[in-house]
Design a protein around this motif. Structure first.
Motif, PDB file in Angstrom:
ATOM      1  N   TYR A  54      32.044 -89.350  -0.676  1.00  0.00           N
ATOM      2  CA  TYR A  54      32.710 -90.518  -0.083  1.00  0.00           C
ATOM      3  C   TYR A  54      33.753 -91.137  -1.013  1.00  0.00           C
ATOM      4  CZ  TYR A  54      28.857 -90.487   3.322  1.00  0.00           C
ATOM      5  OH  TYR A  54      27.954 -90.131   4.297  1.00  0.00           O
ATOM      6  N   VAL A  55      33.708 -90.787  -2.310  1.00  0.00           N
ATOM      7  CA  VAL A  55      34.563 -91.508  -3.272  1.00  0.00           C
ATOM      8  C   VAL A  55      35.574 -90.593  -3.962  1.00  0.00           C
ATOM      9  CG1 VAL A  55      32.805 -93.255  -3.665  1.00  0.00           C
ATOM     10  CG2 VAL A  55      32.861 -91.249  -5.155  1.00  0.00           C
ATOM     11  N   THR A  56      35.744 -89.367  -3.474  1.00  0.00           N
ATOM     12  CA  THR A  56      36.713 -88.457  -4.097  1.00  0.00           C
ATOM     13  C   THR A  56      38.140 -88.774  -3.681  1.00  0.00           C
ATOM     14  OG1 THR A  56      36.319 -86.880  -2.305  1.00  0.00           O
ATOM     15  CG2 THR A  56      35.075 -86.563  -4.345  1.00  0.00           C
ATOM     16  N   THR A  57      38.313 -89.472  -2.571  1.00  0.00           N
ATOM     17  CA  THR A  57      39.650 -89.838  -2.084  1.00  0.00           C
ATOM     18  C   THR A  57      39.680 -91.342  -1.783  1.00  0.00           C
ATOM     19  OG1 THR A  57      39.070 -89.440   0.240  1.00  0.00           O
ATOM     20  CG2 THR A  57      39.922 -87.558  -1.025  1.00  0.00           C
ATOM     21  N   ASN A  58      40.828 -91.836  -1.393  1.00  0.00           N
ATOM     22  CA  ASN A  58      40.933 -93.230  -0.947  1.00  0.00           C
ATOM     23  C   ASN A  58      40.428 -93.310   0.495  1.00  0.00           C
ATOM     24  OD1 ASN A  58      42.044 -94.198  -3.356  1.00  0.00           O
ATOM     25  ND2 ASN A  58      44.092 -93.525  -2.740  1.00  0.00           N
ATOM     26  N   SER A  59      39.146 -93.303   0.612  1.00  0.00           N
ATOM     27  CA  SER A  59      38.483 -93.129   1.900  1.00  0.00           C
ATOM     28  C   SER A  59      38.193 -94.461   2.592  1.00  0.00           C
ATOM     29  CB  SER A  59      37.156 -92.391   1.680  1.00  0.00           C
ATOM     30  OG  SER A  59      36.324 -93.149   0.816  1.00  0.00           O
ATOM     31  N   GLN A  60      37.765 -94.358   3.852  1.00  0.00           N
ATOM     32  CA  GLN A  60      37.311 -95.545   4.574  1.00  0.00           C
ATOM     33  C   GLN A  60      36.090 -96.153   3.900  1.00  0.00           C
ATOM     34  OE1 GLN A  60      37.160 -93.681   8.611  1.00  0.00           O
ATOM     35  NE2 GLN A  60      38.155 -95.562   9.278  1.00  0.00           N
ATOM     36  N   PHE A  61      35.275 -95.322   3.282  1.00  0.00           N
ATOM     37  CA  PHE A  61      34.129 -95.823   2.528  1.00  0.00           C
ATOM     38  C   PHE A  61      34.593 -96.811   1.460  1.00  0.00           C
ATOM     39  CE2 PHE A  61      31.364 -95.676  -1.166  1.00  0.00           C
ATOM     40  CZ  PHE A  61      30.090 -95.836  -0.621  1.00  0.00           C
ATOM     41  N   LYS A  62      35.618 -96.423   0.699  1.00  0.00           N
ATOM     42  CA  LYS A  62      36.139 -97.318  -0.332  1.00  0.00           C
ATOM     43  C   LYS A  62      36.729 -98.582   0.291  1.00  0.00           C
ATOM     44  CE  LYS A  62      37.194 -94.151  -4.150  1.00  0.00           C
ATOM     45  NZ  LYS A  62      38.269 -93.673  -5.054  1.00  0.00           N
ATOM     46  N   ASN A  63      37.437 -98.421   1.404  1.00  0.00           N
ATOM     47  CA  ASN A  63      38.011 -99.603   2.073  1.00  0.00           C
ATOM     48  C   ASN A  63      36.921-100.571   2.513  1.00  0.00           C
ATOM     49  OD1 ASN A  63      40.612 -98.624   1.759  1.00  0.00           O
ATOM     50  ND2 ASN A  63      40.688 -97.696   3.797  1.00  0.00           N
ATOM     51  N   ALA A  64      35.855-100.026   3.101  1.00  0.00           N
ATOM     52  CA  ALA A  64      34.766-100.874   3.578  1.00  0.00           C
ATOM     53  C   ALA A  64      34.046-101.548   2.412  1.00  0.00           C
ATOM     54  CB  ALA A  64      33.780-100.047   4.403  1.00  0.00           C
ATOM     55  N   VAL A  72      31.691 -94.700   9.484  1.00  0.00           N
ATOM     56  CA  VAL A  72      32.123 -93.331   9.198  1.00  0.00           C
ATOM     57  C   VAL A  72      33.245 -93.366   8.177  1.00  0.00           C
ATOM     58  CG1 VAL A  72      31.451 -92.433  11.451  1.00  0.00           C
ATOM     59  CG2 VAL A  72      33.774 -93.298  11.108  1.00  0.00           C
ATOM     60  N   SER A  73      33.356 -92.274   7.426  1.00  0.00           N
ATOM     61  CA  SER A  73      34.382 -92.188   6.397  1.00  0.00           C
ATOM     62  C   SER A  73      34.751 -90.734   6.153  1.00  0.00           C
ATOM     63  CB  SER A  73      33.854 -92.807   5.099  1.00  0.00           C
ATOM     64  OG  SER A  73      34.754 -92.568   4.019  1.00  0.00           O
ATOM     65  N   GLU A  74      35.943 -90.534   5.604  1.00  0.00           N
ATOM     66  CA  GLU A  74      36.290 -89.212   5.105  1.00  0.00           C
ATOM     67  C   GLU A  74      35.283 -88.818   4.019  1.00  0.00           C
ATOM     68  OE1 GLU A  74      39.902 -91.472   6.418  1.00  0.00           O
ATOM     69  OE2 GLU A  74      38.343 -91.820   4.914  1.00  0.00           O
ATOM     70  N   PHE A  75      34.949 -87.548   3.980  1.00  0.00           N
ATOM     71  CA  PHE A  75      33.981 -87.047   3.009  1.00  0.00           C
ATOM     72  C   PHE A  75      34.517 -85.734   2.470  1.00  0.00           C
ATOM     73  CE2 PHE A  75      30.331 -84.715   1.518  1.00  0.00           C
ATOM     74  CZ  PHE A  75      29.427 -85.665   1.051  1.00  0.00           C
ATOM     75  N   SER A  76      34.598 -85.632   1.166  1.00  0.00           N
ATOM     76  CA  SER A  76      35.092 -84.408   0.548  1.00  0.00           C
ATOM     77  C   SER A  76      34.196 -84.067  -0.640  1.00  0.00           C
ATOM     78  CB  SER A  76      36.547 -84.574   0.080  1.00  0.00           C
ATOM     79  OG  SER A  76      37.033 -83.379  -0.488  1.00  0.00           O
ATOM     80  N   GLY A  77      33.278 -83.139  -0.408  1.00  0.00           N
ATOM     81  CA  GLY A  77      32.325 -82.793  -1.451  1.00  0.00           C
ATOM     82  C   GLY A  77      31.192 -81.976  -0.870  1.00  0.00           C
ATOM     83  N   ASN A  78      30.062 -82.033  -1.509  1.00  0.00           N
ATOM     84  CA  ASN A  78      28.899 -81.281  -1.050  1.00  0.00           C
ATOM     85  C   ASN A  78      27.984 -82.155  -0.205  1.00  0.00           C
ATOM     86  OD1 ASN A  78      29.484 -78.763  -2.211  1.00  0.00           O
ATOM     87  ND2 ASN A  78      28.611 -79.378  -4.189  1.00  0.00           N
ATOM     88  N   TYR A  79      27.669 -81.649   0.987  1.00  0.00           N
ATOM     89  CA  TYR A  79      26.645 -82.267   1.819  1.00  0.00           C
ATOM     90  C   TYR A  79      25.355 -81.497   1.567  1.00  0.00           C
ATOM     91  CZ  TYR A  79      23.937 -83.619   5.908  1.00  0.00           C
ATOM     92  OH  TYR A  79      22.943 -84.078   6.720  1.00  0.00           O
TER      93      TYR A  79
END
Length: 432
Positions: A62-72, A194-201
């Protein structure tokens, strides 16, 4: 006894009677009291706000990019720090960890990445242990906020999953009991974002590369009055000024069933139904006389309800499946938030509940209930099969069992027919 003394005693008795009658008719929120009208302004609260960010390895994506997670997360931190005088931020995994980075609230999100998340034991977490730690630090004057993917770390084994849910129930039941021992009520808000996710699930311990949207959860816990205030001031909605990426919301409190003050409800005849005239008593619900169009097979009418202060999300209020009407000759046909009636103008955000009397068969008393049940979205967003594959972007492992565990804590001692957010009775004196 002299006449003068008798007269003074009578006057005193009248004053006392008027005082108690006035108190009984007030709009205080209390056990067994009426739900206040929209116009009632609740006292502003100033709790300590504690925000906990789970930082296990499953959260890195959730934190590898400027994601919605970071915005929230930035929204939560900035607004909480701006409105409340004491806001604290911590990482949480096997323990609670406070770092210098957590002290820098203004720049915390800017520094957030998979490397800066490596604080404490991030190899695995137990969501029930996290709930327990947080609730042990949640007092009457604390609002606690957990940001997590809320994964039960168990395989698809029925007994283990049931045990995890039971543990959740026990943890929240203790928090509710402790709140009531301090003469208060406990509340929880569960939000899926929901957020962009870039990594291992991680699927049952197996790492699966994922570059897609994934859900996570923001869970608010604390004293009911404090949580209500937090919900209002933080604008926990999916709006331009609200919480980025929020999809669903469910609100629970240990407050018993509200009684809906007749002053906050009206029954209407309007151009979308075939009732000719409704004459209501002064309280707007008890009907003196209802004149019907007998050429029609059914009779439709509507209730205008001002329930702005009710502890429930708007989406829940507008789902007709959450309503129940009795006896059987009545049926709820629609719920909407369009103010169709000019008489509703004194409500801030009225909803209208449309009811049909099947075959024009009236009972002298109608009861409308808003049930408290787990929303449909929770089951739709949950899976509990370990397939070794990436699940759909809106689904989380066993989130239904987790929510059910929390729900059971609030309703563990209540019968099914008492799980109502409100109820109101309408009496028909006459119809023709």
């Amino acid at each position: 006894m002299t006449r003068k003394l008798l007269a003074l005693l009578l006057v005193a008795a009248v004053v006392v009677a008027v005082f108690f009658i006035g108190r009984r008719g007030g709009g205080d929120i209390d056990r067994g009291h009426y739900l206040p009208a929209d116009t009632v302004t609740m006292e502003s609260a100033q709790p300590v706000v504690r925000i906990y960010v789970e930082n296990s390895g499953s959260m890195n994506g959730y934190v590898t990019t400027n994601s919605q997670f970071k915005n929230a997360l930035g929204h939560l931190i900035t607004k909480a720090d701006g409105f409340y005088k004491d806001t604290r931020l911590d990482f949480i995994n096997q323990d609670i960890h406070h770092t210098a980075m957590c002290d820098d609230l203004d720049n915390f999100v800017l520094q957030l990445n998979p490397q800066s998340m490596q604080v404490g034991n991030t190899s695995s977490t137990d969501i029930n242990k996290i709930f327990k730690m947080i609730l042990e630090h949640t007092s009457k004057d604390t609002v606690s906020v957990l940001v997590s993917d809320c994964m039960y770390d168990v395989d698809n084994v029925g007994t283990l999953l049931a045990a995890a849910a039971n543990s959740t129930t026990g943890t929240f039941m203790k928090a509710i009991r402790q709140a009531r021992e301090k003469k208060s009520e406990f509340a929880t808000i569960i939000m899926q974002c929901v957020s962009e996710f870039s990594g291992n699930y991680y699927e049952g311990g197996q790492a699966i590369a994922c570059n897609a949207e994934r859900p996570y959860y923001v869970i608010v816990m604390g004293n009911l009055r404090q949580v209500m205030d937090f919900n209002r001031h933080m604008e926990l909605e999916d709006t331009s000024t609200g919480l980025p990426g929020m999809k669903h919301k469910y609100m629970l409190s240990s407050e018993p069933t509200w009684l809906l003050d007749p002053a906050t409800a009206r029954i209407y005849s309007s151009n979308f139904n075939n009732a000719i005239r409704i004459q209501a008593h002064h309280d707007g619900l008890n009907v003196r006389k209802l004149t019907m169009d007998h050429e029609q097979s059914n009779l439709n009418f509507a209730f205008g309800l001002g329930i702005e202060q009710l502890f429930a999300d708007r989406s829940y209020l507008l789902d007709r499946d959450n309503y129940d009407v009795s006896p059987a000759q009545y049926k709820v046909t629609d719920v909407n938030d369009n103010a169709k009636f000019t008489e509703c103008d004194y409500f801030k955000h009225p909803i209208t509940v449309q009811v049909v009397a099947l075959g024009q068969q009236f009972a002298p008393k109608l009861t409308l209930r808003l049930k408290n049940q787990i929303p449909a979205w929770v089951k739709e967003c949950s899976y509990n099969e370990r397939t070794g594959m990436l699940p759909p972007s809106h689904q989380s492992y066993a989130i239904y069992e987790m929510v059910e565990g929390i729900y059971s804590a609030f309703y563990n001692t209540k019968a099914d027919d008492s799980r109502d957010l409100f109820l109101l009775d309408v009496h028909f004196d006459a119809y023709e």
